[in-house]
Write an enzyme that holds these catalytic residues in place. Structure first.
Site, PDB file in Angstrom:
ATOM      1  N   GLY A 355      -2.327   9.438  15.709  1.00  0.00           N
ATOM      2  CA  GLY A 355      -2.827  10.867  15.055  1.00  0.00           C
ATOM      3  C   GLY A 355      -1.576  11.378  14.415  1.00  0.00           C
ATOM      4  O   GLY A 355      -1.873  12.264  13.350  1.00  0.00           O
ATOM      5  N   GLU A 378       1.242   1.758 -14.288  1.00  0.00           N
ATOM      6  CA  GLU A 378       2.200   0.489 -14.963  1.00  0.00           C
ATOM      7  C   GLU A 378       1.299  -0.838 -15.054  1.00  0.00           C
ATOM      8  O   GLU A 378       1.998  -1.798 -14.950  1.00  0.00           O
ATOM      9  CB  GLU A 378       3.451   0.283 -14.042  1.00  0.00           C
ATOM     10  CG  GLU A 378       4.288   1.557 -14.134  1.00  0.00           C
ATOM     11  CD  GLU A 378       4.780   1.865 -15.697  1.00  0.00           C
ATOM     12  OE1 GLU A 378       4.572   1.024 -16.479  1.00  0.00           O
ATOM     13  OE2 GLU A 378       5.444   3.056 -15.748  1.00  0.00           O
ATOM     14  N   GLU A 382      -5.349  -5.553 -10.920  1.00  0.00           N
ATOM     15  CA  GLU A 382      -6.059  -6.614 -11.454  1.00  0.00           C
ATOM     16  C   GLU A 382      -5.612  -7.128 -12.781  1.00  0.00           C
ATOM     17  O   GLU A 382      -5.923  -8.133 -13.407  1.00  0.00           O
ATOM     18  CB  GLU A 382      -7.488  -6.009 -11.517  1.00  0.00           C
ATOM     19  CG  GLU A 382      -8.052  -5.725 -10.274  1.00  0.00           C
ATOM     20  CD  GLU A 382      -7.883  -4.600  -9.544  1.00  0.00           C
ATOM     21  OE1 GLU A 382      -7.994  -4.340  -8.102  1.00  0.00           O
ATOM     22  OE2 GLU A 382      -6.975  -3.813  -9.919  1.00  0.00           O
TER      23      GLU A 382
END
Length: 399
Positions: A355, A378, A382
């Site tokens: 927490g 940048e 993918e």
């Protein structure tokens, strides 16, 4: 944040006495100067103070890659990235802002060589910095789809269009705006892009340019803008990105940019690891510190291993860049791996804090938010996977 938990490298392989000194100097500055400011201002979404930028300039951080003949340190990407890593351990914007000098000096706007030298010398001191305006609402990774247009009128460029994700645009001394200047329908999409420079006073925008700050969930310390150019005029000054050649100039700098992003990712992950280690030793549950529990120990072991793997790959990529060898595949690998690793590691650190980690009372949440961005800017993860897979498999077969 505690002191570095891993032993210092010996003076072998990549390391020289000078590099060790630079790393240690950057680390001391990050921990003693940057971290306290970050802990205060980041929760408030405050901007990095000018006096901190000035101190970074005095240490030469903005001129690491700038040749000595222009007032810089004349060093390489290895030094650049070890400094960026250390600064990002405190605040990623500090590890990022040094690019506004180191990677902008080649395209600095100047009317002649004397003016160019004067401006680059100021840039090396952090006193003349640039901002990039390349992405657009409909052109991010696909740079060839840029639609912001510029036309020549006598000795001026006249620019019309929109730009997005322009960080530091308000405080920069000049904007590097990538525009489409060739409308030949038969030319390749990437052709006909030109970098056009707009000089301005920090805190203002050029005439004909309106701005709107983009609300972000992280990467605080500086603002990011959407810009609208409405017949905005600027003198047509010579630059490295000559007419129509901006795409190739941008592509030529991607290896270094990806190594720099990896360095920032590693810095964030290292900071999160160190905070998690310190917390695990102090937090007592069931009568013992949670660092005694195997679940926590194994988390920390995995985090440390992945950080070091990314760091060593970054060293290799920097060495290849500095040696003049092409390493586009390896640069994509280190950017991809380090960014993905940083998100995992900072998330695990937040989990160890429990927490407490989900509050702004601890810096771990900052590292987590900032690490998430490294997978996007940048060149997204993918995009890096596409580059890597094309390198090992060849381009996809066309149907």
């Amino acid at each position: 944040m505690p002191d570095m938990v891993t032993p210092a490298p010996t003076q072998t392989g990549y390391w020289t006495e000078e590099r060790l000194m630079m790393r240690d100097m950057a680390r001391d500055f990050a921990m003693n100067e940057v971290l306290p400011v970050a802990n205060k201002l980041d929760p408030e979404k405050g901007d990095i103070p000018q006096d901190l930028i000035d101190k970074m300039g005095e240490l030469g951080f903005f001129g690491i890659l700038i040749p000595e003949e222009y007032g810089g340190l004349g060093l390489g990407y290895f030094e650049y990235c070890i400094v960026a890593e250390e600064l990002s351990r405190a605040w990623m914007c500090a590890g990022s802002i040094i690019a506004r000098g180191n990677t902008f000096y080649r395209s600095i706007p100047a009317r002649n060589e004397t003016e160019k030298r004067e401006k680059i010398a100021l840039m090396a001191e952090g006193k003349y910095l640039g901002a990039m305006a390349m992405s657009e609402p409909n052109a991010g990774s696909d740079v060839a789809s840029i639609t912001c247009r510029a036309r020549r009128e006598n000795d001026d460029w006249v620019v019309t269009g929109n730009k997005y994700w322009c960080t530091f645009a308000d405080r920069a001394n000049f904007l590097n705006v990538v525009c489409r200047t060739d409308t030949d329908p038969n030319a390749p999409r990437w052709a006909g892009l030109t970098s056009i420079m707009f000089e301005k006073k920090p805190g203002t925008f050029p005439k004909g340019v309106s701005s709107a700050s983009i609300p972000k969930i992280g990467y605080f310390g500086w603002k990011t803008f959407e810009l609208a150019f409405d017949e905005a005029r600027t003198p047509a000054l010579p630059s490295r990105e000559f007419d129509g050649g901006a795409f190739k100039a941008i592509a030529s700098g991607l290896e270094g940019a990806r190594a720099h992003t990896a360095a920032r990712s590693i810095g964030l992950a290292q900071a999160a690891l160190e905070d998690a280690i310190a917390f695990s030793k102090e937090r007592v549950q069931f009568g013992q510190p949670i660092s005694d529990f195997q679940a926590i120990r194994f988390k920390l072991a995995t985090m440390a291993t992945e950080i070091e793997a990314a760091r060593q790959l970054m060293y290799h990529v920097c060495n290849e860049i500095d040696s003049g060898r092409r390493c586009d595949k390896e640069a994509a690998m280190v950017k991809y791996y380090a960014a993905e690793m940083a998100e995992r590691t900072t998330s695990e650190a937040l989990q160890i804090l429990g927490g407490a980690g989900y509050t702004t009372l601890h810096a771990v949440e900052r590292y987590w938010r900032d690490a998430r961005l490294t997978k996007i800017f940048e060149g997204s993860s993918e995009i890096q996977q596409r580059i890597i897979s094309d390198a090992i498999l060849g381009k996809p077969t066309k149907t």
